[in-house]
Design a protein around this motif. Structure first.
Motif, PDB file in Angstrom:
ATOM      1  N   GLY A 138       0.846  -1.191   0.000  1.00 36.29           N
ATOM      2  CA  GLY A 138       0.000   0.000   0.000  1.00 36.29           C
ATOM      3  C   GLY A 138       0.880   1.239   0.000  1.00 36.29           C
ATOM      4  N   ILE A 139       0.501   2.223  -0.807  1.00 36.53           N
ATOM      5  CA  ILE A 139       1.246   3.489  -0.872  1.00 36.53           C
ATOM      6  C   ILE A 139       0.214   4.579  -0.581  1.00 36.53           C
ATOM      7  N   THR A 140       0.427   5.353   0.473  1.00 36.37           N
ATOM      8  CA  THR A 140      -0.674   6.188   0.969  1.00 36.37           C
ATOM      9  C   THR A 140      -0.322   7.672   1.035  1.00 36.37           C
ATOM     10  N   PRO A 141      -1.346   8.541   1.031  1.00 34.75           N
ATOM     11  CA  PRO A 141      -1.139   9.989   1.025  1.00 34.75           C
ATOM     12  C   PRO A 141      -1.048  10.537   2.457  1.00 34.75           C
ATOM     13  N   PHE A 142      -0.734  11.831   2.537  1.00 37.85           N
ATOM     14  CA  PHE A 142      -0.550  12.424   3.869  1.00 37.85           C
ATOM     15  C   PHE A 142      -1.871  12.691   4.575  1.00 37.85           C
ATOM     16  N   ASN A 143      -2.982  12.780   3.827  1.00 35.79           N
ATOM     17  CA  ASN A 143      -4.146  13.434   4.434  1.00 35.79           C
ATOM     18  C   ASN A 143      -4.992  12.544   5.338  1.00 35.79           C
ATOM     19  N   PHE A 144      -4.850  11.213   5.226  1.00 36.87           N
ATOM     20  CA  PHE A 144      -5.503  10.301   6.183  1.00 36.87           C
ATOM     21  C   PHE A 144      -4.491   9.249   6.615  1.00 36.87           C
ATOM     22  N   LYS A 166       3.872   1.686   2.507  1.00 37.77           N
ATOM     23  CA  LYS A 166       4.771   2.837   2.311  1.00 37.77           C
ATOM     24  C   LYS A 166       3.913   4.075   2.557  1.00 37.77           C
ATOM     25  N   PRO A 167       3.931   4.586   3.797  1.00 41.45           N
ATOM     26  CA  PRO A 167       3.073   5.734   4.098  1.00 41.45           C
ATOM     27  C   PRO A 167       3.678   7.037   3.574  1.00 41.45           C
ATOM     28  N   SER A 168       2.899   8.084   3.658  1.00 40.67           N
ATOM     29  CA  SER A 168       3.423   9.401   3.270  1.00 40.67           C
ATOM     30  C   SER A 168       4.604   9.755   4.158  1.00 40.67           C
ATOM     31  N   GLU A 169       5.621  10.306   3.551  1.00 38.75           N
ATOM     32  CA  GLU A 169       6.809  10.705   4.316  1.00 38.75           C
ATOM     33  C   GLU A 169       6.554  11.980   5.129  1.00 38.75           C
ATOM     34  N   ARG A 170       5.371  12.597   4.934  1.00 43.53           N
ATOM     35  CA  ARG A 170       5.097  13.835   5.687  1.00 43.53           C
ATOM     36  C   ARG A 170       4.534  13.553   7.074  1.00 43.53           C
ATOM     37  N   HIS A 196       9.629   3.210   4.763  1.00 46.27           N
ATOM     38  CA  HIS A 196       9.484   4.643   4.496  1.00 46.27           C
ATOM     39  C   HIS A 196      10.213   4.999   3.211  1.00 46.27           C
ATOM     40  N   GLY A 197       9.803   6.115   2.638  1.00 48.61           N
ATOM     41  CA  GLY A 197      10.539   6.556   1.464  1.00 48.61           C
ATOM     42  C   GLY A 197       9.731   7.450   0.564  1.00 48.61           C
ATOM     43  N   ASP A 198      10.353   7.742  -0.572  1.00 42.34           N
ATOM     44  CA  ASP A 198       9.726   8.615  -1.570  1.00 42.34           C
ATOM     45  C   ASP A 198       9.670   7.856  -2.892  1.00 42.34           C
ATOM     46  N   LYS A 199       9.863   8.563  -4.006  1.00 44.36           N
ATOM     47  CA  LYS A 199       9.717   7.924  -5.326  1.00 44.36           C
ATOM     48  C   LYS A 199      10.601   6.685  -5.462  1.00 44.36           C
ATOM     49  N   GLU A 200      11.808   6.740  -4.912  1.00 41.26           N
ATOM     50  CA  GLU A 200      12.721   5.596  -5.050  1.00 41.26           C
ATOM     51  C   GLU A 200      12.088   4.325  -4.463  1.00 41.26           C
ATOM     52  N   SER A 215      -1.933  -1.213  -3.851  1.00 44.11           N
ATOM     53  CA  SER A 215      -3.039  -0.284  -3.656  1.00 44.11           C
ATOM     54  C   SER A 215      -2.433   1.086  -3.396  1.00 44.11           C
ATOM     55  N   PHE A 216      -2.853   2.069  -4.171  1.00 41.34           N
ATOM     56  CA  PHE A 216      -2.297   3.425  -4.045  1.00 41.34           C
ATOM     57  C   PHE A 216      -3.424   4.414  -3.813  1.00 41.34           C
ATOM     58  N   VAL A 217      -3.164   5.418  -2.974  1.00 41.17           N
ATOM     59  CA  VAL A 217      -4.058   6.580  -2.872  1.00 41.17           C
ATOM     60  C   VAL A 217      -3.181   7.823  -2.830  1.00 41.17           C
ATOM     61  N   ALA A 239      -5.553   2.408  -7.990  1.00 40.33           N
ATOM     62  CA  ALA A 239      -4.863   3.670  -7.716  1.00 40.33           C
ATOM     63  C   ALA A 239      -5.886   4.804  -7.677  1.00 40.33           C
ATOM     64  N   MET A 240      -6.170   5.265  -6.459  1.00 39.01           N
ATOM     65  CA  MET A 240      -7.143   6.345  -6.277  1.00 39.01           C
ATOM     66  C   MET A 240      -6.424   7.691  -6.403  1.00 39.01           C
ATOM     67  N   GLY A 241      -7.067   8.639  -7.091  1.00 36.58           N
ATOM     68  CA  GLY A 241      -6.424   9.924  -7.355  1.00 36.58           C
ATOM     69  C   GLY A 241      -7.149  11.103  -6.728  1.00 36.58           C
ATOM     70  N   ARG A 273      -9.119  17.072   2.061  1.00 43.48           N
ATOM     71  CA  ARG A 273      -9.795  15.769   1.990  1.00 43.48           C
ATOM     72  C   ARG A 273     -10.176  15.513   0.541  1.00 43.48           C
ATOM     73  N   CYS A 274     -10.020  14.259   0.107  1.00 40.37           N
ATOM     74  CA  CYS A 274     -10.420  13.960  -1.269  1.00 40.37           C
ATOM     75  C   CYS A 274     -11.941  13.953  -1.384  1.00 40.37           C
ATOM     76  N   MET A 275     -12.656  13.943  -0.248  1.00 45.75           N
ATOM     77  CA  MET A 275     -14.116  14.034  -0.302  1.00 45.75           C
ATOM     78  C   MET A 275     -14.596  15.406   0.195  1.00 45.75           C
ATOM     79  N   ILE A 377      -7.344  22.126  -5.727  1.00 47.26           N
ATOM     80  CA  ILE A 377      -6.562  23.065  -4.907  1.00 47.26           C
ATOM     81  C   ILE A 377      -6.167  22.401  -3.591  1.00 47.26           C
ATOM     82  N   PHE A 378      -7.042  21.598  -3.014  1.00 47.19           N
ATOM     83  CA  PHE A 378      -6.770  20.854  -1.787  1.00 47.19           C
ATOM     84  C   PHE A 378      -6.453  21.788  -0.618  1.00 47.19           C
ATOM     85  N   GLY A 379      -7.280  22.824  -0.492  1.00 42.89           N
ATOM     86  CA  GLY A 379      -7.108  23.777   0.598  1.00 42.89           C
ATOM     87  C   GLY A 379      -8.457  24.371   0.964  1.00 42.89           C
TER      88      GLY A 379
END
Ligand code: NAD
Length: 503
Positions: A138-144, A166-170, A196-200, A215-217, A239-241, A273-275, A377-379
């Protein structure tokens, strides 16, 4: 990895901020492909025994894990909020929505039952079973940072897979703590691991031949990249966008309730939030004027605060970079000709002048040709796009590049039903501003909001994390052979050079 805390040898680190004060509070080692290889080896060694355990015992581990997370809810929520910036009450919701999926996974013995057909042909029965993929990632975003890792891992693990996150590095700390709690709940080492990590690291996951499902979000461009590269490497990928969700306000809507709902959905969690509902579409000029007149004071009454402020509606955004990006989008909106009714730029919170706070913004007269409308915008920015009719309002989310969620506010059942049937979007709310499906249904958008076939959690999640095997069986005993010889049916000695049919 393998139940141990292992430091990365990469020498590369990511900064983890406390967005409330704008300071680096930790650093996370960014792992390498070699380190992933080691995690996969551990997973490969542990997974067959885990899959062989009966599903009821796997469910018991889930149940114990749920109780451990619940017991730690408060400290986990504070840890989550301190890295993400969302208020603590919202962080609790983040964890709870993940626990809902863990609860769903506690029912896995029932969910894994296959199908059976007796007598599909003479003496022939057919049955199917669902088997785990093996090793999933699983590769996940910072927001949840709690909910999304749990969407994936709970179902992946309960169905018998080993799972590498692989969670968000933030904001990587909560996922690590979840790993410790899985271990304390009795999960064998190697079944839930965090790298942990980034693109690599992401590329190493996508290319690793032993990882069967990813599974990606995250944001859409990365989702599309992950989908293409993962599928090219022969993996199953979901892969959720990104998203740009619209709220349609019909003339008959309960406006006071709608405004309250819009404020929560547009500005809660600083719009990260993506929702979230960053676009509102009033139908008719009169609805637009009435809505705007109520929105302005409601937005003026919003209270920003640090994550631990129990009275704050929302906290800071995740990084200084993201704050600058949101403020650039506000400037773009102005330059594109939208009317900036409330300007949230330049907001500072007394005593926390370096925190990454962005005040709430409201735009009116936003039009579909503007890039600030087309892009996410995500803000904490709400855009009013006026529509003159139901059809025009329906076309806006339907034609938008994203199709995650949408909501309609109305008292008219006909309009709501027609909207739900015709709108080209994956998740629909009727007088529900954030229609995130409950855990036993499935989460997923359409168009550029999701690449791949299966949604998250619910039966879609069970299907994503398992492969179907179908068995066609015949036990040609003596009687069957004799009877077959008499009635022309199958016999022990019969062979066939044509494709077998049941007719
Ligand atoms: P992001 O795309 O920047 O990062 C997501 C993940 O991808 C992270 O783990 C990150 O390390 C990795 N990543 C980043 N850049 C990469 C690259 N170039 N190559 C490979 N991997 C890379 O997303 P984010 O900023 O963490 O999260 C916000 C985004 O996620 C928003 O677009 C939001 O709408 C979306 N989101 C979607 C859903 C959904 O279910 N549709 C849910 C939550 C968030």
């Amino acid at each position: 990895m393998g139940g141990q805390a292992v430091a990365s040898a990469s020498g590369r680190f990511g900064d983890v901020f406390d967005p409330n004060v704008g300071r680096v509070q930790a650093r996370v080692g960014l792992g390498t492909a070699d380190e992933l290889n080691r995690a996969v080896e551990v997973a490969a060694a542990a997974q067959p025994a885990w899959a062989a355990i009966n599903p009821q015992r796997r469910a018991r581990v889930m149940f114990a894990f749920k109780q451990l997370v619940e017991a730690e809810m408060d400290s986990l929520a504070r840890l989550l909020a301190s890295e993400h910036g969302k208020v603590v009450s919202d962080a609790r919701g983040d964890i709870q929505r993940g626990l809902d999926v863990v609860e769903f996974a506690c029912g896995i013995p029932h969910l894994l039952k296959g199908e059976y057909t007796e007598g599909a042909g003479p003496g022939i029965d057919v049955y199917s079973m669902r088997q785990p993929i093996g090793i999933g990632a699983g590769i996940t975003p910072f927001n949840f940072p709690a909910m999304i890792p749990l969407w994936m891992s709970a179902v992946a693990i309960a169905t018998g897979n080993a799972f590498i996150l692989k969670p968000s590095e933030r904001d990587p700390s909560v996922p690590v703590r979840l790993g410790e709690l899985f271990q304390a709940a009795g999960l064998p080492d190697g079944i839930f691991q965090v790298v942990h990590g980034d693109k690599e690291m992401v590329d190493a996951i996508l290319d690793h031949p032993a990882i069967g499902a990813v599974s990606f979000v995250g944001s859409s461009d990365i989702a599309q990249y992950v989908y293409s590269r993962g599928v090219a490497a022969g993996k199953r990928v979901q892969a959720m966008g990104g998203a740009k969700n619209h709220g349609i306000v019909m003339p008959d809507a309960d406006l006071d309730q709608t405004v309250a709902d819009l404020c929560g959905a547009a500005f809660g969690s600083a719009g990260e939030r993506c929702m979230a509902l960053p676009v509102v579409v009033p139908v008719g000029a009169e609805t637009a004027e009435r809505l705007k007149a109520k929105l302005i004071p409601a937005i003026g009454a919003l209270r920003l605060g640090v994550s631990t402020d129990a009275d704050a509606h929302y906290g800071p955004v995740v990084t200084a970079e993201h704050k600058a990006r949101i403020e650039r989008w506000i400037q773009t909106g102005v330059e594109e000709g939208a009317e900036l009714v409330v300007d949230g730029r330049g907001f500072t919170l007394q005593g926390h002048e370096n925190g990454f706070f962005v005040g709430p913004s409201l735009f009116d007269h936003v039009t579909p040709d503007m890039s600030s409308y087309r892009e996410e915008i995500f803000g904490p920015v709400l855009q009013i796009v006026r529509a003159s009719s139901f059809e025009e309002a329906l076309a806006l989310p339907s034609r938008h590049q994203y199709g995650n969620g949408v909501a309609i506010f109305t008292r008219n059942g006909d309009a709501a039903r027609e909207f739900a049937q015709r709108v080209n979007v994956g998740m629909v709310g009727i007088n529900v501003p954030i229609p995130v499906p409950v855990a036993y249904h499935s989460f997923g958008g359409w168009k550029r909001s999701a690449f791949g076939d299966h949604n998250q959690h619910g039966m879609e999640g069970v299907h994503f994390w398992t492969k179907v095997k179908t068995i066609t069986q015949r036990w040609p005993d003596h009687m069957l052979a004799e009877r077959g010889a008499e009635d022309g049916g199958p016999s022990r000695n019969m062979g066939s050079f044509v494709i077998p049919t049941m007719s």
